[in-house]
Scaffold this motif. Structure first.
Motif, PDB file in Angstrom:
ATOM      1  N   LYS A  78       0.821  -1.211   0.000  1.00 50.79           N
ATOM      2  CA  LYS A  78       0.000   0.000   0.000  1.00 50.79           C
ATOM      3  C   LYS A  78       0.856   1.262   0.000  1.00 50.79           C
ATOM      4  CE  LYS A  78      -3.867   0.305   0.276  1.00 50.79           C
ATOM      5  NZ  LYS A  78      -4.872   0.489  -0.810  1.00 50.79           N
ATOM      6  N   ASN A  79       2.094   1.120   0.480  1.00 53.80           N
ATOM      7  CA  ASN A  79       3.014   2.263   0.512  1.00 53.80           C
ATOM      8  C   ASN A  79       3.917   2.319  -0.712  1.00 53.80           C
ATOM      9  OD1 ASN A  79       2.264   3.593   2.928  1.00 53.80           O
ATOM     10  ND2 ASN A  79       3.301   2.019   4.136  1.00 53.80           N
ATOM     11  N   GLY A  80       3.610   1.488  -1.718  1.00 52.44           N
ATOM     12  CA  GLY A  80       4.330   1.576  -2.988  1.00 52.44           C
ATOM     13  C   GLY A  80       5.494   0.631  -3.191  1.00 52.44           C
ATOM     14  N   ALA A  81       5.624  -0.382  -2.352  1.00 47.58           N
ATOM     15  CA  ALA A  81       6.716  -1.350  -2.524  1.00 47.58           C
ATOM     16  C   ALA A  81       6.635  -1.972  -3.923  1.00 47.58           C
ATOM     17  CB  ALA A  81       6.629  -2.441  -1.462  1.00 47.58           C
ATOM     18  N   PRO A  82       7.777  -2.240  -4.543  1.00 45.31           N
ATOM     19  CA  PRO A  82       7.796  -2.698  -5.945  1.00 45.31           C
ATOM     20  C   PRO A  82       7.501  -4.178  -6.164  1.00 45.31           C
ATOM     21  CG  PRO A  82      10.029  -2.539  -5.133  1.00 45.31           C
ATOM     22  CD  PRO A  82       9.135  -2.031  -4.016  1.00 45.31           C
ATOM     23  N   PHE A  83       6.703  -4.787  -5.316  1.00 43.31           N
ATOM     24  CA  PHE A  83       6.358  -6.198  -5.505  1.00 43.31           C
ATOM     25  C   PHE A  83       5.360  -6.339  -6.665  1.00 43.31           C
ATOM     26  CE2 PHE A  83       7.159  -6.125  -0.784  1.00 43.31           C
ATOM     27  CZ  PHE A  83       8.397  -6.760  -0.850  1.00 43.31           C
TER      28      PHE A  83
ATOM     29  N   ILE B 177      -1.564 -11.384  -8.568  1.00 44.71           N
ATOM     30  CA  ILE B 177      -0.683 -10.467  -9.290  1.00 44.71           C
ATOM     31  C   ILE B 177      -1.026  -9.051  -8.851  1.00 44.71           C
ATOM     32  CG2 ILE B 177       0.005  -9.536 -11.535  1.00 44.71           C
ATOM     33  CD1 ILE B 177      -0.613 -12.240 -12.767  1.00 44.71           C
ATOM     34  N   LEU B 178      -0.031  -8.327  -8.408  1.00 44.21           N
ATOM     35  CA  LEU B 178      -0.237  -6.965  -7.928  1.00 44.21           C
ATOM     36  C   LEU B 178      -0.256  -5.977  -9.090  1.00 44.21           C
ATOM     37  CD1 LEU B 178       2.208  -7.276  -4.910  1.00 44.21           C
ATOM     38  CD2 LEU B 178      -0.301  -7.350  -4.820  1.00 44.21           C
ATOM     39  N   GLU B 179      -0.682  -4.770  -8.809  1.00 44.65           N
ATOM     40  CA  GLU B 179      -0.812  -3.753  -9.855  1.00 44.65           C
ATOM     41  C   GLU B 179       0.508  -3.528 -10.592  1.00 44.65           C
ATOM     42  OE1 GLU B 179      -2.641  -1.208 -12.362  1.00 44.65           O
ATOM     43  OE2 GLU B 179      -3.620  -2.461 -10.853  1.00 44.65           O
TER      44      GLU B 179
END
Length: 250
Positions: A68-73, A217-219
């Protein structure tokens, strides 16, 4: 432009070239309990697909906050099904990509023999100063452990003895290192070649909610070939055989 496209098409038609031409890297957030299976699956995935896999291991709760804080996963392998569902609803993960890759099993374990009996009666008998579990607010296996203890009516008496790990890996380490005589861990952490070293009680599944572990799968993985390939690979027979060997249900 036409020549370039034709050249790519010709290259992709050659045996062994397609995976190389489309080689990509996927960043995966992996629930701590799935560390050992993933470490076994990863090299096979890289060899079979040509993609590179970069894995980070930890608690599902912390991964949610990081995502939610923008981690590149780009892919999440959670220890529950609620977190991926929540991420899909919040448009942080792709709808339609979520699936259950494993169903976890909770075990009460000690590396020492004759500590944990086959019925879990040790929880009521006592004779130990500390019992380890993962943080129930962050780790689904910790929540399952609390649920099981409450169902058995021992939660209140055992709570002063809790040694709480940030995730299930740390909870396991507390027991393995001797900081706690016994603890609630994932079966996958203590089973090897179908056997458990030390003493253990496989907690009856009726005592806690099913630990359905979902992948999504994340955004940031949208349109990424490696992310899509990993999800497909986890559904394949080769990965399933590894997952089963670590005591998970499918």
């Amino acid at each position: 432009m036409k020549v370039s496209r034709l050249l790519v098409a010709l290259l992709l038609a050659l045996p062994g070239v397609s995976s190389l031409a489309l080689a990509d890297e996927v960043s995966v957030a992996v629930a701590a309990n799935f560390t050992a299976p993933m470490q076994k699956i990863a090299p096979d995935f890289e060899k079979d697909t040509g993609h590179k896999l970069v894995a980070s291991y930890g608690s599902t709760g912390k991964f949610y906050a990081q995502i939610k804080n923008g981690a590149p996963f780009e892919v999440l392998l959670a220890a529950d099904d609620e977190t991926p569902t929540r991420l899909v609803k919040e448009n942080a993960a792709l709808a339609g990509s979520q699936f259950t890759y494993a169903i976890g099993k909770l075990v009460l374990w000690s590396p020492k023999s004759a500590i944990v009996d086959g019925e879990g009666a040790v929880l009521k008998k006592g004779g130990f100063d500390h019992i380890s579990l993962a943080n129930p607010k962050l780790a689904p296996y910790g929540a399952a452990a609390v649920e099981a203890m409450k169902a058995l009516g021992v939660y209140d008496s055992l709570q002063p003895k809790f040694v709480t790990g940030e995730n299930i890996s740390q909870a396991h380490q507390f027991v393995a290192s001797g900081n706690a005589l016994l603890g609630f861990v994932a079966l996958s952490q203590v089973i090897k070649d179908g056997k458990i070293e030390g003493s253990a009680w496989l907690v009856p599944e009726k005592l806690y909610s099913p630990i359905r572990q979902d992948a999504v799968i994340l955004e940031k993985g949208k349109g990424k070939a490696a992310a899509e390939a990993l999800v497909k690979y986890l559904k394949g027979d080769k990965a399933k055989a590894v997952i089963k060997s670590y005591g998970y249900a499918l």
